[in-house]
Write a protein that holds these residues in place. Sequence first.
Motif, PDB file in Angstrom:
ATOM      1  N   GLU A  30      11.497  -8.801   1.224  1.00  0.00           N
ATOM      2  CA  GLU A  30      10.118  -8.723   1.699  1.00  0.00           C
ATOM      3  C   GLU A  30       9.964  -7.615   2.739  1.00  0.00           C
ATOM      4  O   GLU A  30       9.009  -6.846   2.713  1.00  0.00           O
ATOM      5  N   ILE A  31      10.923  -7.530   3.653  1.00  0.00           N
ATOM      6  CA  ILE A  31      10.873  -6.488   4.681  1.00  0.00           C
ATOM      7  C   ILE A  31      10.944  -5.098   4.048  1.00  0.00           C
ATOM      8  O   ILE A  31      10.145  -4.206   4.360  1.00  0.00           O
ATOM      9  N   MET A  32      11.877  -4.921   3.140  1.00  0.00           N
ATOM     10  CA  MET A  32      12.079  -3.605   2.542  1.00  0.00           C
ATOM     11  C   MET A  32      10.861  -3.150   1.749  1.00  0.00           C
ATOM     12  O   MET A  32      10.440  -1.995   1.839  1.00  0.00           O
ATOM     13  N   LEU A  33      10.289  -4.063   0.985  1.00  0.00           N
ATOM     14  CA  LEU A  33       9.110  -3.699   0.205  1.00  0.00           C
ATOM     15  C   LEU A  33       7.929  -3.358   1.108  1.00  0.00           C
ATOM     16  O   LEU A  33       7.251  -2.350   0.909  1.00  0.00           O
ATOM     17  N   LEU A  34       7.685  -4.189   2.109  1.00  0.00           N
ATOM     18  CA  LEU A  34       6.516  -3.981   2.958  1.00  0.00           C
ATOM     19  C   LEU A  34       6.659  -2.756   3.853  1.00  0.00           C
ATOM     20  O   LEU A  34       5.657  -2.173   4.273  1.00  0.00           O
ATOM     21  N   ARG A  35       7.876  -2.354   4.154  1.00  0.00           N
ATOM     22  CA  ARG A  35       8.086  -1.128   4.932  1.00  0.00           C
ATOM     23  C   ARG A  35       7.777   0.115   4.097  1.00  0.00           C
ATOM     24  O   ARG A  35       7.521   1.190   4.634  1.00  0.00           O
ATOM     25  N   GLU A  36       7.830  -0.036   2.786  1.00  0.00           N
ATOM     26  CA  GLU A  36       7.713   1.121   1.908  1.00  0.00           C
ATOM     27  C   GLU A  36       6.331   1.294   1.296  1.00  0.00           C
ATOM     28  O   GLU A  36       6.092   2.275   0.606  1.00  0.00           O
ATOM     29  N   ILE A  37       5.435   0.337   1.488  1.00  0.00           N
ATOM     30  CA  ILE A  37       4.128   0.428   0.830  1.00  0.00           C
ATOM     31  C   ILE A  37       3.000   0.408   1.859  1.00  0.00           C
ATOM     32  O   ILE A  37       3.095  -0.252   2.886  1.00  0.00           O
ATOM     33  N   THR A  38       1.964   1.157   1.563  1.00  0.00           N
ATOM     34  CA  THR A  38       0.803   1.239   2.439  1.00  0.00           C
ATOM     35  C   THR A  38      -0.456   1.274   1.585  1.00  0.00           C
ATOM     36  O   THR A  38      -0.640   2.202   0.791  1.00  0.00           O
ATOM     37  N   HIS A  39      -1.278   0.272   1.726  1.00  0.00           N
ATOM     38  CA  HIS A  39      -2.519   0.231   0.963  1.00  0.00           C
ATOM     39  C   HIS A  39      -3.487  -0.712   1.651  1.00  0.00           C
ATOM     40  O   HIS A  39      -3.088  -1.729   2.229  1.00  0.00           O
TER      41      HIS A  39
END
Length: 463
Positions: free
Chosen positions: A65-74
């Motif tokens: 969850e941390i890794m995905l959310l650090r990599e996406i911005t929308h």
Amino acid sequence: MGDGRGGGAQRPAWLQMYELVGKIGEGTYGLVFLARTKNRKGSIAIKKFKQSKEGDGVSPTAIREIMLLREITHENVVKLVNVHINHTDMSLYLAFDYAEHDLYEIIRHHREQLNLLPINPYTVKSLLWQLLNGLNYLHSNWIIHRDLKPSNILVMGDGEEHGIIKIADFGLARIYQAPLKPLYENGVVVTIWYRAPELLLGAKHYTSAVDMWAVGCIFAELITLKPLFQGVEVKATPNPFQFDQLDKIFKVLGHPTTEKWPTLANLPHWQNDQQNIQGRKYENPGLHNIVHINQKSAAFDLLSKMLEYDPKKRITAAQALEHEYFRMEPLPGRNALVPTQPGEKIIAYPVRPVDTNTDFEGTATLQPSQPPSSGNAHPGVAGQQMVSQRGVPRQMQSMAGMPRVGPNSSMAAFNAASQQAGMANLNPANLPMQRGTGQQQMRRKDQGMGMQNQGYPQQKRRF
């Protein structure tokens, strides 16, 4: 908490940044708390992950969850604000911007408090368009959410982002790629009422189409104010086959056939047919009779394409955003909660209740319970004092201060860093991780996979 009482001096330094209000949610992987911060405006939702077994380190679910959310911005995806860890017990905390509402509570409010008053067509269309917009961004970056349901779709309250959708809870989200490793090995995914038929029939490989089935279920629920397929789950078995859920789907959409769904014959639980699902006869009442919308309408056409049995024929998020439904009045807008006509009454949706008696489980003593506000306490929470706050956090919100992955990105840098450094570069607190949490290379972009939609239909926006 935050008032200096109850052993505040023993609290970790990061915890002193927050003033805890109480618990606002609880799930499979942990608890969600509402807190206020001392150095920034607004409220924060703090998600605490349950501790893993002794010696195992931090849960792979939390790391993913941390890794995905650090990599996406929308704009339509939740925003991770901070990550904290208590090294003494290896408990992990994720801080998110707070959203006051979610689709579950909005639907329930119309069903129970407003006596089945339909949700405004503009609101339905705006909520759906924003959900598809965020999902299109995720799918364009090869991320499947795998747990879309009304309670995981948040809606921002008062402020600059009033009425904006935020897709939340990425605990089951995965990057998908060429069939190097079947996703079915991850186990059962998607809450049963929103689970696609290919999952229920044991598909070894599946795609982002499972998210689109869930969106179709949510769309129908926004229209009818009740779940479309309310199957009874048998939880004693680890396999994904759920006969009652399939039965509910077949009764509405009719029996699937290999003519319309060629790969149906290859699905394990269709082949085994232990409960004689192939031979059962269903009198199809028609989806239009369940959702009560005209078969010739654009809304029905879009819904039907989302609930297509064959995942290869199911409409994608990119295609759905261009559908005629979103180009007809009322046009969708950025603020889904504003009235469509001057002088139209705004519905005051309830905010989430807060259990003020629940602490961070031993990290501090909670401040004295606050009196409950009128009319917002959840029924069935016996013995808990609840309070509704106007700035209370929900779970997770959109993304700022993090590296952005552009619509055309394959996230190659993300994968390279994960493989070369064992994810250390993307591990914000240098957390010890369980084995098997590394990400895999993603496959190249398929035909028809849409990019992030840059604007509302015909560039007309409602604010």
